[in-house]
Design a protein around this motif. Structure first.
Motif, short mmCIF file in Angstrom:
data_model
loop_
_atom_site.label_atom_id
_atom_site.label_comp_id
_atom_site.label_asym_id
_atom_site.label_seq_id
_atom_site.Cartn_x
_atom_site.Cartn_y
_atom_site.Cartn_z
N ALA A 47 1.04 -1.21 -0.05
CA ALA A 47 0.10 0.07 0.14
C ALA A 47 0.79 1.10 0.03
O ALA A 47 2.07 1.17 0.48
CB ALA A 47 -0.89 -0.05 1.12
N ALA A 48 0.39 2.39 -0.40
CA ALA A 48 1.11 3.74 -0.58
C ALA A 48 0.38 4.65 0.23
O ALA A 48 -0.99 4.57 0.16
CB ALA A 48 1.39 4.09 -1.94
N LEU A 49 1.09 5.51 0.77
CA LEU A 49 0.64 6.75 1.48
C LEU A 49 0.93 7.80 0.83
O LEU A 49 1.97 8.23 0.64
CB LEU A 49 1.04 6.64 2.92
CG LEU A 49 0.43 7.90 3.74
CD1 LEU A 49 -1.20 7.73 4.07
CD2 LEU A 49 1.10 8.04 5.20
N ILE A 57 -4.52 13.10 2.57
CA ILE A 57 -4.35 11.76 2.18
C ILE A 57 -5.18 11.21 1.14
O ILE A 57 -6.49 11.46 1.39
CB ILE A 57 -4.36 10.82 3.43
CG1 ILE A 57 -3.58 11.28 4.54
CG2 ILE A 57 -3.96 9.36 3.07
CD1 ILE A 57 -3.73 10.58 5.87
N LEU A 58 -4.51 10.44 0.14
CA LEU A 58 -5.04 9.92 -1.01
C LEU A 58 -5.93 8.64 -0.50
O LEU A 58 -5.07 7.74 -0.23
CB LEU A 58 -4.38 9.66 -2.13
CG LEU A 58 -5.15 8.86 -3.22
CD1 LEU A 58 -6.19 9.65 -4.09
CD2 LEU A 58 -3.83 8.63 -4.39
N LEU A 59 -7.01 8.66 -0.53
CA LEU A 59 -8.01 7.07 -0.46
C LEU A 59 -8.75 6.61 -1.54
O LEU A 59 -8.90 7.49 -2.47
CB LEU A 59 -8.69 7.13 1.01
CG LEU A 59 -8.00 7.82 2.43
CD1 LEU A 59 -9.31 7.81 3.35
CD2 LEU A 59 -7.43 6.64 2.59
N HIS A 67 -15.61 -0.25 2.12
CA HIS A 67 -14.90 0.80 2.90
C HIS A 67 -13.64 1.39 1.85
O HIS A 67 -13.37 0.83 0.85
CB HIS A 67 -14.13 0.25 4.14
CG HIS A 67 -13.43 -0.85 3.83
ND1 HIS A 67 -14.08 -2.30 3.75
CD2 HIS A 67 -12.12 -0.95 3.65
CE1 HIS A 67 -12.89 -3.22 3.59
NE2 HIS A 67 -11.75 -2.47 3.44
N TRP A 68 -13.11 2.56 2.32
CA TRP A 68 -12.29 3.06 1.67
C TRP A 68 -11.03 2.59 2.34
O TRP A 68 -10.96 2.05 3.30
CB TRP A 68 -12.29 4.76 2.07
CG TRP A 68 -13.54 5.36 1.60
CD1 TRP A 68 -14.49 5.51 2.08
CD2 TRP A 68 -13.51 6.18 0.50
NE1 TRP A 68 -15.35 6.07 1.23
CE2 TRP A 68 -14.79 6.80 0.20
CE3 TRP A 68 -12.37 6.53 -0.48
CZ2 TRP A 68 -14.91 7.53 -0.69
CZ3 TRP A 68 -12.76 7.47 -1.51
CH2 TRP A 68 -14.22 7.90 -1.68
#
Length: 75
Positions: A47-49, A57-59, A67-68
């Motif tokens: 996963a990347a933040l 933050i990109l979700l 869910h996100w």
């Protein structure tokens, strides 16, 4: 029960005496299953933040989940 890793490339060439290709080696289902059981099994996820200068933050909202989550995936 032993199953080779791969065929010997030299044995794949035609026989110089008979000028015919070698017979195809066939393995039983049990031998194939035994060989596949010797291979390494690996499961991975990442996963990347991602953030912008404002700290947002990109979700992502996948269409197959309720869910996100962070962008990423499975290997």
């Amino acid at each position: 029960m032993s199953v080779p890793d791969s065929p010997d490339p030299a044995s794949l060439a035609s026989d110089p005496v008979t000028r015919s290709a070698p017979a195809r080696v066939r393995y039983s289902r049990a031998e194939e299953v035994a060989w596949y059981a010797t291979l390494a099994t690996m499961f991975g996820a990442a996963a990347a933040l991602f953030t912008n200068p404002a700290g947002r933050i990109l979700l992502v909202k996948p269409n197959y989940r309720d869910h996100w989550s962070l962008p990423g995936g499975l290997l």
